[in-house]
Design a protein around this motif. Structure first.
Motif, PDB file in Angstrom:
ATOM      1  N   UNK A   1      48.002 -21.207  89.219  1.00 57.13           N
ATOM      2  CA  UNK A   1      46.964 -21.773  88.354  1.00 57.13           C
ATOM      3  C   UNK A   1      46.932 -23.288  88.484  1.00 57.13           C
ATOM      4  N   UNK A   2      45.767 -23.851  88.201  1.00 59.26           N
ATOM      5  CA  UNK A   2      45.579 -25.301  88.186  1.00 59.26           C
ATOM      6  C   UNK A   2      46.228 -25.856  86.920  1.00 59.26           C
ATOM      7  N   UNK A   3      46.893 -26.990  87.045  1.00 55.65           N
ATOM      8  CA  UNK A   3      47.433 -27.687  85.882  1.00 55.65           C
ATOM      9  C   UNK A   3      46.374 -28.688  85.438  1.00 55.65           C
ATOM     10  N   UNK A   4      45.854 -28.476  84.237  1.00 53.18           N
ATOM     11  CA  UNK A   4      44.797 -29.345  83.725  1.00 53.18           C
ATOM     12  C   UNK A   4      45.352 -30.712  83.334  1.00 53.18           C
ATOM     13  N   UNK A   5      44.460 -31.664  83.127  1.00 58.22           N
ATOM     14  CA  UNK A   5      44.824 -33.053  82.840  1.00 58.22           C
ATOM     15  C   UNK A   5      45.717 -33.199  81.613  1.00 58.22           C
ATOM     16  N   UNK A   6      45.526 -32.357  80.604  1.00 60.16           N
ATOM     17  CA  UNK A   6      46.354 -32.398  79.397  1.00 60.16           C
ATOM     18  C   UNK A   6      47.619 -31.556  79.559  1.00 60.16           C
ATOM     19  N   UNK A   7      47.773 -30.897  80.704  1.00 61.75           N
ATOM     20  CA  UNK A   7      48.898 -30.029  81.033  1.00 61.75           C
ATOM     21  C   UNK A   7      49.019 -28.847  80.072  1.00 61.75           C
ATOM     22  N   UNK A   8      47.904 -28.450  79.452  1.00 60.17           N
ATOM     23  CA  UNK A   8      47.942 -27.361  78.488  1.00 60.17           C
ATOM     24  C   UNK A   8      48.289 -26.037  79.151  1.00 60.17           C
ATOM     25  N   UNK A   9      47.777 -25.794  80.363  1.00 57.51           N
ATOM     26  CA  UNK A   9      48.106 -24.536  81.047  1.00 57.51           C
ATOM     27  C   UNK A   9      49.607 -24.460  81.328  1.00 57.51           C
ATOM     28  N   UNK A  10      50.200 -25.570  81.734  1.00 58.25           N
ATOM     29  CA  UNK A  10      51.647 -25.610  81.982  1.00 58.25           C
ATOM     30  C   UNK A  10      52.417 -25.476  80.659  1.00 58.25           C
ATOM     31  N   UNK A  11      51.961 -26.173  79.607  1.00 61.08           N
ATOM     32  CA  UNK A  11      52.644 -26.122  78.314  1.00 61.08           C
ATOM     33  C   UNK A  11      52.623 -24.710  77.730  1.00 61.08           C
ATOM     34  N   UNK A  12      51.507 -23.996  77.891  1.00 59.70           N
ATOM     35  CA  UNK A  12      51.437 -22.609  77.406  1.00 59.70           C
ATOM     36  C   UNK A  12      52.523 -21.765  78.062  1.00 59.70           C
ATOM     37  N   UNK A  13      52.656 -21.907  79.371  1.00 53.73           N
ATOM     38  CA  UNK A  13      53.672 -21.153  80.093  1.00 53.73           C
ATOM     39  C   UNK A  13      55.077 -21.569  79.654  1.00 53.73           C
ATOM     40  N   UNK A  14      55.319 -22.871  79.577  1.00 53.68           N
ATOM     41  CA  UNK A  14      56.644 -23.360  79.204  1.00 53.68           C
ATOM     42  C   UNK A  14      57.027 -22.900  77.798  1.00 53.68           C
ATOM     43  N   UNK A  15      56.083 -22.933  76.871  1.00 56.69           N
ATOM     44  CA  UNK A  15      56.354 -22.488  75.503  1.00 56.69           C
ATOM     45  C   UNK A  15      56.703 -21.003  75.463  1.00 56.69           C
ATOM     46  N   UNK A  16      56.117 -20.217  76.351  1.00 58.02           N
ATOM     47  CA  UNK A  16      56.458 -18.798  76.419  1.00 58.02           C
ATOM     48  C   UNK A  16      57.927 -18.644  76.831  1.00 58.02           C
ATOM     49  N   UNK A  17      58.351 -19.431  77.824  1.00 54.19           N
ATOM     50  CA  UNK A  17      59.762 -19.409  78.229  1.00 54.19           C
ATOM     51  C   UNK A  17      60.674 -19.793  77.065  1.00 54.19           C
ATOM     52  N   UNK A  18      60.339 -20.870  76.362  1.00 49.38           N
ATOM     53  CA  UNK A  18      61.160 -21.362  75.257  1.00 49.38           C
ATOM     54  C   UNK A  18      61.229 -20.345  74.124  1.00 49.38           C
ATOM     55  N   UNK A  19      60.144 -19.610  73.892  1.00 56.43           N
ATOM     56  CA  UNK A  19      60.165 -18.613  72.816  1.00 56.43           C
ATOM     57  C   UNK A  19      61.130 -17.471  73.117  1.00 56.43           C
ATOM     58  N   UNK A  20      61.421 -17.257  74.390  1.00 52.89           N
ATOM     59  CA  UNK A  20      62.342 -16.193  74.794  1.00 52.89           C
ATOM     60  C   UNK A  20      63.781 -16.703  74.841  1.00 52.89           C
ATOM     61  N   UNK A  21      63.988 -17.892  75.400  1.00 51.25           N
ATOM     62  CA  UNK A  21      65.349 -18.408  75.602  1.00 51.25           C
ATOM     63  C   UNK A  21      65.370 -19.905  75.355  1.00 51.25           C
ATOM     64  N   UNK A  22      65.359 -20.308  74.094  1.00 52.58           N
ATOM     65  CA  UNK A  22      65.366 -21.718  73.737  1.00 52.58           C
ATOM     66  C   UNK A  22      66.717 -22.335  74.085  1.00 52.58           C
ATOM     67  N   UNK A  23      66.733 -23.441  74.841  1.00 52.20           N
ATOM     68  CA  UNK A  23      68.003 -24.059  75.218  1.00 52.20           C
ATOM     69  C   UNK A  23      68.734 -24.725  74.047  1.00 52.20           C
TER      70      UNK A  23
END
Length: 170
Positions: free
Chosen positions: A71-93
């Motif tokens: 996927x394209x990473x938009x200027x606000x990085x929202x697409x990347x942040x959505x994915x990263x937040x999904x990771x954090x919701x499963x295994x928060x460091x």
């Protein structure tokens, strides 16, 4: 097709740019989706050894390959942040406090269903592939590079696992 008529009903080839991918959990990623695969599937085999000949029978367990999305990473990085937040919701460091251990809530929180809609040349749905209980495995690096033009597009890839998929009529 009959023995007298071997011409298929449709002779139009499937086009690689005609698809829509929807995730309930990550709408920005679905909007910027550039590439997706329909994962391969294998059945395996059962080896029946005899003194004279090894014989094989079909296996009884399906093994699905991972779902890969670019996927394209938009200027606000929202697409990347959505994915990263999904990771954090499963295994928060930072510890267990932000994780939800209730099994029913965990299923709803950590998994998402996804649907890949394949379109024909006229943008009409041909088939829908429904993935159940999708969860992320990996997300690729984002590479910044001063040698590239400002018009270059930054993309990111993610790999997902899922319980199964099935195709549905359009």
């Amino acid at each position: 097709m009959t023995a007298f008529n071997r011409t298929p009903q449709s002779t139009s080839p499937l086009q690689p740019t005609k698809f829509l991918l929807t995730f309930a959990r990550i709408p920005n990623t679905q909007f910027f989706c550039q590439e997706v695969n329909i994962p391969g599937v294998s059945l395996g085999e059962v080896d029946r050894v005899t003194p004279f000949l090894d014989m094989f029978s079909p296996g009884t367990k399906l093994t699905y390959q991972p779902l890969d999305v670019s996927f394209i990473v938009d200027e606000e990085m929202q697409s990347w942040k959505d994915m990263y937040n999904w990771f954090i919701s499963i295994a928060d460091p930072d510890g267990y406090e932000k994780r939800d251990h209730n099994k029913e809530l965990q299923k709803n929180k950590h998994f998402s269903d996804a649907v890949l809609t394949v379109l024909n040349g006229l943008n009409n749905p041909v088939v829908r592939i429904q993935y159940t209980n999708v969860f992320p495995l990996t997300m690729s690096d984002i590479q910044f590079d001063t040698k590239l033009s400002a018009d270059s597009i930054i993309t990111c890839s993610a790999t997902f696992r899922y319980q199964s998929y099935m195709y549905l009529p359009a």
